[in-house]
Design a protein around this motif. Structure first.
Motif, PDB file in Angstrom:
ATOM      1  N   PHE A   3       0.825  -1.197   0.000  1.00 22.48           N
ATOM      2  CA  PHE A   3       0.000   0.000   0.000  1.00 22.48           C
ATOM      3  C   PHE A   3       0.862   1.252   0.000  1.00 22.48           C
ATOM      4  CE2 PHE A   3       0.739  -1.451   4.288  1.00 22.48           C
ATOM      5  CZ  PHE A   3       1.120  -0.309   4.985  1.00 22.48           C
ATOM      6  N   HIS A   4       0.253   2.360  -0.424  1.00 20.31           N
ATOM      7  CA  HIS A   4       0.846   3.683  -0.341  1.00 20.31           C
ATOM      8  C   HIS A   4       0.271   4.362   0.892  1.00 20.31           C
ATOM      9  CE1 HIS A   4       2.601   3.514  -4.418  1.00 20.31           C
ATOM     10  NE2 HIS A   4       1.518   2.809  -4.720  1.00 20.31           N
ATOM     11  N   LEU A   5       1.115   5.002   1.664  1.00 23.75           N
ATOM     12  CA  LEU A   5       0.713   5.569   2.943  1.00 23.75           C
ATOM     13  C   LEU A   5       0.735   7.091   2.879  1.00 23.75           C
ATOM     14  CD1 LEU A   5       0.041   4.985   5.970  1.00 23.75           C
ATOM     15  CD2 LEU A   5       2.505   4.977   6.382  1.00 23.75           C
ATOM     16  N   VAL A   6      -0.341   7.717   3.378  1.00 20.93           N
ATOM     17  CA  VAL A   6      -0.436   9.172   3.463  1.00 20.93           C
ATOM     18  C   VAL A   6      -0.895   9.524   4.872  1.00 20.93           C
ATOM     19  CG1 VAL A   6      -1.489  11.284   2.534  1.00 20.93           C
ATOM     20  CG2 VAL A   6      -1.079   9.312   1.021  1.00 20.93           C
ATOM     21  N   GLY A   7      -0.233  10.478   5.520  1.00 23.48           N
ATOM     22  CA  GLY A   7      -0.615  10.873   6.879  1.00 23.48           C
ATOM     23  C   GLY A   7      -0.482  12.364   7.076  1.00 23.48           C
ATOM     24  N   HIS A   8      -1.381  12.927   7.868  1.00 25.81           N
ATOM     25  CA  HIS A   8      -1.327  14.359   8.180  1.00 25.81           C
ATOM     26  C   HIS A   8      -1.241  14.567   9.682  1.00 25.81           C
ATOM     27  CE1 HIS A   8      -3.358  18.234   9.293  1.00 25.81           C
ATOM     28  NE2 HIS A   8      -2.436  18.684   8.461  1.00 25.81           N
ATOM     29  N   ASP A   9      -0.397  15.499  10.114  1.00 28.65           N
ATOM     30  CA  ASP A   9      -0.289  15.928  11.506  1.00 28.65           C
ATOM     31  C   ASP A   9      -0.012  14.734  12.425  1.00 28.65           C
ATOM     32  OD1 ASP A   9      -0.346  18.140  13.356  1.00 28.65           O
ATOM     33  OD2 ASP A   9      -2.265  17.408  14.073  1.00 28.65           O
ATOM     34  N   GLY A  11      -1.311  11.882  12.342  1.00 29.08           N
ATOM     35  CA  GLY A  11      -1.188  10.722  11.461  1.00 29.08           C
ATOM     36  C   GLY A  11       0.144  10.679  10.745  1.00 29.08           C
ATOM     37  N   ALA A  12       0.719  11.862  10.471  1.00 24.05           N
ATOM     38  CA  ALA A  12       2.034  11.905   9.831  1.00 24.05           C
ATOM     39  C   ALA A  12       3.112  11.379  10.772  1.00 24.05           C
ATOM     40  CB  ALA A  12       2.367  13.326   9.392  1.00 24.05           C
ATOM     41  N   VAL A  13       3.013  11.718  12.054  1.00 25.73           N
ATOM     42  CA  VAL A  13       3.968  11.199  13.043  1.00 25.73           C
ATOM     43  C   VAL A  13       3.902   9.675  13.067  1.00 25.73           C
ATOM     44  CG1 VAL A  13       4.579  11.120  15.487  1.00 25.73           C
ATOM     45  CG2 VAL A  13       3.880  13.290  14.452  1.00 25.73           C
ATOM     46  N   LEU A  14       2.687   9.145  13.103  1.00 28.26           N
ATOM     47  CA  LEU A  14       2.522   7.687  13.079  1.00 28.26           C
ATOM     48  C   LEU A  14       3.054   7.112  11.770  1.00 28.26           C
ATOM     49  CD1 LEU A  14       1.416   5.090  14.311  1.00 28.26           C
ATOM     50  CD2 LEU A  14      -0.830   5.673  13.351  1.00 28.26           C
ATOM     51  N   GLY A  15       2.805   7.824  10.672  1.00 30.36           N
ATOM     52  CA  GLY A  15       3.268   7.344   9.375  1.00 30.36           C
ATOM     53  C   GLY A  15       4.779   7.258   9.278  1.00 30.36           C
ATOM     54  N   TRP A  16       5.480   8.249   9.826  1.00 29.87           N
ATOM     55  CA  TRP A  16       6.942   8.184   9.835  1.00 29.87           C
ATOM     56  C   TRP A  16       7.416   6.947  10.599  1.00 29.87           C
ATOM     57  CZ3 TRP A  16       9.544  10.799   6.493  1.00 29.87           C
ATOM     58  CH2 TRP A  16       9.179  12.093   6.124  1.00 29.87           C
ATOM     59  N   THR A  17       6.743   6.669  11.712  1.00 28.71           N
ATOM     60  CA  THR A  17       7.113   5.504  12.522  1.00 28.71           C
ATOM     61  C   THR A  17       6.873   4.207  11.761  1.00 28.71           C
ATOM     62  OG1 THR A  17       6.497   6.732  14.522  1.00 28.71           O
ATOM     63  CG2 THR A  17       6.713   4.357  14.735  1.00 28.71           C
ATOM     64  N   VAL A  18       5.748   4.127  11.077  1.00 26.42           N
ATOM     65  CA  VAL A  18       5.422   2.932  10.297  1.00 26.42           C
ATOM     66  C   VAL A  18       6.420   2.751   9.156  1.00 26.42           C
ATOM     67  CG1 VAL A  18       3.720   1.902   8.731  1.00 26.42           C
ATOM     68  CG2 VAL A  18       2.970   2.964  10.874  1.00 26.42           C
TER      69      VAL A  18
END
Length: 233
Positions: A3-9, A11-18
């Motif tokens: 999958f392609h991952l997109v996160g904001h605020d 969610g972006a912090v969590l996305g960097w971790t993932v």
């Protein structure tokens, strides 16, 4: 699954971790972070030798949000100004039905700091903030107390993103994340073995929200950048 991952605020912090997790290799095909730079770059801007004082000032609310029952302090001040009536909630109605409901959203900050994922910036006194022209933050500090406490470095840094193409989009008019400062631009140093793209648009914090980004063309730039990031893989 891939999958392609997109996160904001948040969610972006969590996305960097993932995206940095070993288990993401071969599964996260690309990552697009909106508003928040790589968490370790952000942490360096908040505390330590690379501290960015302007960002420290902009993040003074961290130490207020983590206070016990902060949403209901001062006659529900945070709930009334942020959880109930701010931004687009005026049009669509409150996202939080009560101070205790809004408090659950603020617990995100407790979790991020307690887990050591992000640095805690030093807290500045109301007088210090006033002297630096940060009147709104000074008023918040005067109302909620505290100030003068040292911060803390992130105890559990995220680490580099390896092999995952990354896009970092942020608003040049964002009052909360100063993405045109060098600490945020150091995000590029945390993406290795893959293409990195950085796009700064003429928006505030919510780069896809017409309340923070009134210019349709600027919002379209964000969407085009995300789609371009996905299609490049």
């Amino acid at each position: 699954s891939e999958f392609h991952l997109v996160g904001h605020d948040h969610g972006a912090v969590l996305g960097w971790t993932v995206a940095a997790d070993e288990r993401a290799k071969g599964r996260v095909l690309s990552y697009s972070a909106l508003s928040v730079p790589h968490v370790d770059a952000f942490s360096e801007g908040l505390y330590g030798d690379g501290e960015d004082e302007d960002q420290v000032i902009a993040s003074q609310y961290f130490s207020v949000f983590v206070m016990e029952d902060s949403a209901s302090m001062n006659f529900n001040a945070l709930y009334l100004t942020m959880g109930q009536t701010s931004g687009r909630r005026k049009e669509y109605g409150s996202l939080y039905s009560s101070p205790s409901d809004f408090q659950k959203a603020l617990w995100w900050y407790n979790g991020a700091m307690d887990a050591g994922v992000m640095s805690m910036p030093r807290s500045m006194t109301a007088a210090e903030l006033w002297g630096k022209g940060a009147l709104a933050m000074s008023a918040m500090r005067a109302a909620f107390g505290g100030g003068g406490e040292d911060g803390a470095a992130a105890a559990s840094p995220t680490g580099p993103i390896s092999g995952v193409p990354v896009l970092y989009v942020c608003g040049g008019n964002d009052a909360y994340i100063l993405c045109d400062h060098e600490y945020a631009r150091r995000t590029r140093e945390y993406v290795v073995g893959a293409d990195y793209r950085n796009v700064v648009v003429g928006c505030g914090h919510a780069v896809l929200d017409e309340g923070d980004c009134e210019n349709v063309a600027e919002r379209d730039k964000v969407l085009d950048a995300i789609i371009g990031r996905i299609e490049s893989v």
